[in-house]
Design a protein around this motif. Structure first.
Motif, PDB file in Angstrom:
ATOM      1  N   VAL A 153      16.235  20.035 -29.744  1.00 23.43           N
ATOM      2  CA  VAL A 153      16.919  20.266 -28.483  1.00 23.43           C
ATOM      3  C   VAL A 153      17.294  18.918 -27.860  1.00 23.43           C
ATOM      4  O   VAL A 153      16.511  17.970 -27.883  1.00 23.43           O
ATOM      5  CB  VAL A 153      16.061  21.145 -27.542  1.00 23.43           C
ATOM      6  N   GLY A 154      18.524  18.813 -27.405  1.00 22.27           N
ATOM      7  CA  GLY A 154      19.027  17.548 -26.886  1.00 22.27           C
ATOM      8  C   GLY A 154      19.945  16.843 -27.872  1.00 22.27           C
ATOM      9  O   GLY A 154      20.753  16.012 -27.493  1.00 22.27           O
ATOM     10  N   ASP A 177      19.879  20.078 -23.801  1.00 25.87           N
ATOM     11  CA  ASP A 177      18.520  20.077 -23.253  1.00 25.87           C
ATOM     12  C   ASP A 177      18.560  20.467 -21.788  1.00 25.87           C
ATOM     13  O   ASP A 177      18.067  19.770 -20.917  1.00 25.87           O
ATOM     14  CB  ASP A 177      17.871  18.701 -23.422  1.00 25.87           C
TER      15      ASP A 177
END
Ligand SMILES: Cc1cc2nc3c(=O)[nH]c(=O)nc-3n(C[C@H](O)[C@H](O)[C@H](O)COP(=O)(O)O)c2cc1C
Ligand code: SF4
Ligand code: FES
Lengths: 450, 165
Positions: B114-115, B125
């Motif tokens: 995530v991100g 994110d």
């Protein structure tokens, strides 16, 4: 399923009334249910503005955005004798965790909102109204609202000299770009003005000095969508539902561990048990452990207390929480309460705008301490620190986000201290999801206050 | 934000911004910043400093006014991101319904954290409540809602994106 329920309970009578039709968001559906009749009547008769405001006061309608303040009284704060430009703003920023009721009004009954905004604009003397939708609605929700607005314009229900009267009202859609704090009303004004969403000091209150420095009324989507029928059917009709201090209907978003999560519009004062039944009961037949009854900003209530509570402002207050936005988050017996408050604390930490030291620092500390405890590295001193932080935040900030961050933490420790203690004692590998956590404490205290 | 070639706001966008300005008092130009950035981001995928400069010039504002907005609101990307933006909500209602597992599944499937962003996907994110809590777990892909997610549903959504031309 929904229609069957409807026979049994008084549900979806107001803001969700179009849901029973095939084409809920169309202009035709709304009109076939008597939509825009109230607005047309006002245009024909041009009643005194005070008359409308008094009807709203009499109806007992309270703001549905969270604070529950009398809508009519809020409108009466506008100085009608001044010829200053006035604005109406509809708060369609819906971002309080657990809350998804306004999205369904915007998608399925946008015309009720538009008619409500027109009546409100008339009542406060505004010629310009804005509906500010959260940025993440930019796809289908925004489109649904914009299409409805286009239909309303096409049918000449708003604009210049509506129906050949002197009344001119322009209603504009606006779209945000992602920021929870913009749901706070003065932050919303900043955002509409094209700035970052920092809440303003109050006073001056928006009704005196709001958007572009002019008197402004800000109301939630559900509040405004309730207006047409309140004026059309009369305040007595509305107040014949609900309780003395909690009149009428309220949309509740029931989410979490239930079989049939969804939005249910029911008379205020309906027992929580009934709402839980409407939502299909507990998932997998599990036991109810806890409920957050009004969005993640309000205190958690132990399940057994909630089962004895009615869904209205006073009853929920007696049970130690707030009705808030009407987001009812249901947690079953297996829920790990430290994980839940960890997630909530993370949210407020990341959403604090940082203007006030107690909120900026406090939300950070709370998250970090809970994080440490959850990772099995917490000490008793950490828990004591955690208990002391909410008191330092509450009441010393510009906006209510500080309190919104503090109250849940306080309540989770009050009711589920043993779960925190378990983390402080146990080595990390054994965690989380230990089902043998002790009973929540302090229930007798809460029950005895009822 | 990266430097720095000159950007000319295309005429379709500038005419939309001008129309938007008509919603506000005549002396108010800032209220069009958010909308202008949405339009530009929609076209260019992320906001670069030349975009900020162009919006400021067009509206007759200081660059800092536009920059402030571009950096405050979470929907504005100021770094290069992939074609499809995916946001999985992991706030309370979704978490209670297994959103962490859903996110993990998606991470593994896309082979990213995530991100992260690849050319094709951006797994944002920003995991807060998207007002679809009764359809938990849920995610948005390019701001379209996908609710009541299961692993199978994610497979078919991603397959759909993979197979698009
Ligand atoms: C941090 C914070 C977030 C808020 N978010 C929302 C929101 O998303 N929607 C909303 O209607 N009200 C929200 N409010 C409440 C508004 O400030 C305001 O009280 C409300 O829009 C007034 O409308 P009402 O009187 O019709 O409830 C929020 C308040 C705070 C402090
Ligand atoms: S209380 Fe928090 S969110 Fe509200 S203005 Fe202060 S710092 Fe910002
Ligand atoms: S908590 Fe996930 S959409 Fe609201």
């Amino acid at each position: 399923m929904a229609w069957k329920m409807k026979d049994k309970y008084n549900i979806n009578e107001l803001c969700y009334s179009t849901l029973s039709s095939d084409n809920p968001n169309s202009y035709e559906t709304y009109v076939s249910q008597g939509g825009y009749e109230t607005w047309k009547k006002i245009l024909r008769e041009l009643p005194d503005k005070k008359e409308i405001i008094n009807s709203v006061i009499e109806s007992g309608l309270r703001g549905r955005g969270g604070a529950g303040f009398s809508t009519g009284r809020k409108w009466s704060f506008i100085n009608q004798d001044s010829d200053a430009i006035k604005y109406l703003v509809c708060n369609a920023d819906e971002s309080e965790p657990g809350t998804c009721k306004d999205r369904d009004i915007l998608r399925y009954n946008p015309h009720a909102l538009i008619e409500g905004m027109l009546i409100a604009s008339y009542a406060i003397g505004a010629e310009t109204a804005y509906c500010y939708l959260r940025g993440e609605f930019i796809d289908d929700v925004y489109t649904s609202f914009k299409n409805a607005l286009k239909d309303a314009y096409q049918n000449k229900l708003l604009g210049k000299n509506i129906f050949n009267t002197d009344i001119c009202i322009e209603l504009h859609d606006l779209i945000g770009a992602g920021a929870y704090i913009v749901g706070e009303e003065t932050a919303m004004l900043e955002s509409i003005e094209g700035k970052k969403g920092f809440p303003r000091y109050k006073p001056p209150f928006p009704a005196v000095k709001g958007l572009f420095g002019s008197p402004t009324i800000i109301n939630n989507v559900e509040t405004l969508a309730s207006i047409p029928k309140i004026i059309g059917k009369g305040p007595d009709w509305f107040s014949s539902f609900g309780t003395k201090d909690s009149a009428g209907f309220k949309c509740f978003s029931v989410s979490g561990h239930v079989n049939n999560p969804g939005n249910f519009e029911i008379p205020l004062g309906t027992p929580f048990k009934t709402l839980l039944e409407l939502a299909g009961g507990m998932k997998d037949g599990k036991k109810l452990k806890a409920v957050i009854p009004g969005g993640s900003s309000v205190p958690v209530v132990p399940g057994e207390v909630m089962l004895e509570t009615d869904m209205d402002y006073e009853s929920i207050a007696k049970s130690g929480s707030l009705l808030g936005s009407g987001a009812v988050i249901i947690m079953d017996e297996d829920t790990n309460m430290v994980e839940v408050i960890h997630r909530i604390a993370r949210f407020y930490y990341s959403e604090s705008c940082g203007q006030c030291t107690p909120c900026r620092e406090g939300t950070g500390w709370m998250f970090k301490v809970i994080d440490k405890i959850l990772k099995g590295k917490g000490t008793l001193d950490d828990l004591k620190t955690l208990e002391s932080i909410p008191k330092m935040i509450s009441g010393s900030t510009i906006c209510a986000l500080g309190d919104a961050a503090a109250m849940p933490v306080e309540s989770f420790i009050t009711h589920y201290k043993n779960e925190f203690l378990e983390y402080i004692k146990l080595p990390t590998e054994k965690l989380p999801n230990d089902k043998d956590f002790a009973e929540p404490i302090n229930n007798e205290f809460i029950l005895s206050r009822k | 934000m990266q430097e720095n070639t000159k950007y000319n706001i295309p005429s379709e966008i500038s005419s939309k911004i001008s129309k938007w300005l008509a919603k506000f008092p005549i002396d108010q130009k800032k209220p069009a910043i958010i909308y202008a950035l949405h339009l530009i981001q929609h076209e260019s995928k992320y906001i670069r400093s030349e975009h900020v400069n162009a919006v400021a010039d067009f509206l007759g504002l200081k660059k800092i006014d536009v920059y402030e907005v571009a950096s405050f609101y979470s929907m504005f990307e100021t770094e290069q991101v992939g074609k499809h933006t995916i946001s999985v909500c992991t706030n309370v209602s979704c978490m209670l319904n297994g959103s962490d597992e859903i996110l993990k599944y998606l991470e593994d499937k896309l082979k990213m954290k995530v991100g992260d962003s690849s050319e094709k996907y951006f797994l944002k994110d920003e995991r807060e409540c998207l007002a679809a809590c009764c359809g938990a777990p849920m995610m948005q892909v390019n701001h379209k809602y996908y609710e009541n997610l299961t692993k199978e549903k994610i497979d078919s959504i991603i397959d759909g994106l993979e197979n698009e031309r």
